[in-house]
Enzyme design. Structure first.
Site, mmCIF file in Angstrom:
data_model
loop_
_atom_site.group_PDB
_atom_site.id
_atom_site.type_symbol
_atom_site.label_atom_id
_atom_site.label_comp_id
_atom_site.label_asym_id
_atom_site.label_seq_id
_atom_site.Cartn_x
_atom_site.Cartn_y
_atom_site.Cartn_z
ATOM 1 N N CYS A 214 48.977 -13.978 19.327
ATOM 2 C CA CYS A 214 49.454 -15.289 19.635
ATOM 3 C C CYS A 214 49.315 -15.169 21.154
ATOM 4 C CB CYS A 214 50.657 -15.550 18.996
ATOM 5 S SG CYS A 214 50.789 -15.120 17.283
ATOM 6 N N CYS B 55 53.922 -11.691 18.626
ATOM 7 C CA CYS B 55 52.659 -11.337 18.090
ATOM 8 C C CYS B 55 51.796 -11.396 19.265
ATOM 9 C CB CYS B 55 52.210 -12.850 17.053
ATOM 10 S SG CYS B 55 50.329 -12.729 16.907
#
Length: 241
Positions: A168, A165
């Protein structure tokens, strides 16, 4: 140019613009970015649902929605995969967020698919909502162990996400800054989908990656869907305690 001819040209241009606008609108109406419950309910309506995981093969091999197939616009045999789908029936697509799945959804519509559904929050929403999934390894952290960490530490900041991600990854340097400032006063717990999907499912609190949760004495002080201004929020929360 006469006033009559000018008016006719203006009307023609307006008609052309309206034609393309309506065409784009009609195409977009066939892409439905759905929240988890609606996405899941529509899948259940299908005898043989067409579910596509638009992530990479590496991600798919680790975890995926049961019954899904894996390909995206970068797949070498993309045409072969699309040829195996029924264009007259709904297609359900997901990724981590909606970027890769959204790109694929638009391409399928261009190629004659009648109805395409994209999952809001992607795999995070699916597993975080407790829906059935495939996982090829043993979870490294149980819910009981998670709860013990929360109980044994006064202040706990939990970072829930995925190594694949992009958003992230932006959390990590912020966590390092928080760790440097607060030291042992803040316990930081990082939970990745690739290692601990069952904790994510059991928490029933994750709708998107990243999700950040701050606990004080076992109580949730805040929960953030997405990074936002994490450092500021942590500072404000701890200043009030």
């Amino acid at each position: 140019m006469s006033q009559f001819n000018l008016k006719r040209v203006t009307n023609n241009v307006t008609a052309i613009v309206l034609f393309f606008a309506l065409g784009a609108s009609a195409q977009n109406q066939n892409i439905f970015t759905l929240q988890l419950d609606s996405f899941s309910a529509k899948i259940k309506e299908q005898t043989k649902p067409q579910i596509i995981d638009a992530r990479s093969p590496e991600e798919f091999a680790i975890d995926h929605i049961n019954g899904s197939v894996n390909f995206n616009l970068e797949t070498e045999n993309y045409a072969k995969h699309t040829a195996q789908l029924d264009k007259t029936k709904p297609v359900f697509i997901y990724s981590i967020g909606t970027f890769r799945s959204g790109q694929l959804a638009k391409e399928l519509l261009k190629n004659g698919f009648s109805e395409v559904h994209d999952l809001e929050g992607g795999i995070a929403a699916w597993i975080g909502g407790g829906k059935p999934y495939y996982f090829n390894s043993k979870n490294k952290l149980s819910l009981v162990e998670y709860q013990k960490v929360i109980a044994d530490n006064k202040t706990v900041l939990v970072d829930i996400g995925s190594r694949y991600c992009g958003a992230c990854k932006k959390v990590k340097p912020v966590l390092e800054t928080i760790k440097a400032q607060y030291g042992e006063n803040v316990k930081i717990v990082e939970i990745d989908l690739e290692e601990n999907p069952q904790v994510i499912a059991d928490l029933k609190a994750v709708k998107v990656f990243p999700t950040l949760i701050l606990y004080q004495k076992g109580t949730i002080v805040f929960k953030k869907d997405g990074l936002g201004d994490l450092k500021k929020d942590v500072d404000l929360a701890l200043a009030e305690k």
